[in-house]
Design a protein around this motif. Structure first.
Motif, PDB file in Angstrom:
ATOM      1  N   THR A 174       0.862  -1.258   0.057  1.00 22.58           N
ATOM      2  CA  THR A 174       0.059   0.081  -0.056  1.00 22.58           C
ATOM      3  C   THR A 174       0.832   0.966  -0.156  1.00 22.58           C
ATOM      4  N   ARG A 207       3.843   1.522  -1.159  1.00 26.83           N
ATOM      5  CA  ARG A 207       4.481   1.743  -2.504  1.00 26.83           C
ATOM      6  C   ARG A 207       3.613   2.078  -3.273  1.00 26.83           C
ATOM      7  N   ARG A 208       2.395   1.748  -3.446  1.00 29.54           N
ATOM      8  CA  ARG A 208       1.314   2.331  -4.407  1.00 29.54           C
ATOM      9  C   ARG A 208       1.366   3.855  -4.048  1.00 29.54           C
ATOM     10  N   ARG A 240       2.256   6.780  -6.807  1.00 23.96           N
ATOM     11  CA  ARG A 240       1.244   7.735  -7.047  1.00 23.96           C
ATOM     12  C   ARG A 240       1.616   9.213  -6.892  1.00 23.96           C
ATOM     13  N   THR A 249     -11.222   3.504  -1.880  1.00 19.71           N
ATOM     14  CA  THR A 249     -10.920   1.981  -2.381  1.00 19.71           C
ATOM     15  C   THR A 249     -12.473   1.474  -2.802  1.00 19.71           C
TER      16      THR A 249
END
Length: 132
Positions: free
Chosen positions: A7, A9-10, A14, A123
């Motif tokens: 999470t 890393r995303r 972004r 989400t």
């Protein structure tokens, strides 16, 4: 299963993309002042993009003991500012780019990264959204 490292890393990926887009827009804003000013803003901003990507890569290396994680965080931050400072010195000193647009690109990149890291992405999954 919830993977906080994936999470993170995303979120960093972004944030780096948002940062790069903002740096491009700042460089375009300096285009009427000349190609050198636009290039300086782009170089300064991309230095911060590279530095933040490097710092994130260092900090998010995996699950490690707290002391190692803290050391990685400090090392990543030091490397980020070293990269940004060296690019600034080379850009102004060697390439003779204007300093103010380069500083504006660097600042815009830093602020965009911080703002993008603090954006919440919904989400649609109630459990994940509640944890934030």
């Amino acid at each position: 299963m919830h993977d906080p490292i994936a999470t993170s890393r995303r979120a960093v990926l972004r944030a780096v993309v948002v940062q790069a887009v903002v740096v491009g827009l700042v460089a375009l804003a300096f285009l009427p002042r000349g190609g050198a000013a636009a290039l300086a803003a782009l170089v300064g901003g991309l230095a911060m993009v590279a530095g933040n990507a490097l710092a994130a890569g260092m900090a998010l290396g995996g699950i490690v003991p707290a002391r190692v994680a803290f050391a990685r965080l400090l090392l990543g931050t030091a490397l980020k500012w070293l990269v940004a400072g060296m690019v600034f010195v080379v850009g102004v000193g060697v390439w003779r780019l204007p300093g103010l647009p380069m500083l504006a690109g660097l600042a815009a990149g830093l602020l965009a990264y911080l703002a993008a890291l603090n954006l919440r992405v919904e989400t649609g999954h109630p459990r994940v959204d509640r944890e934030r």
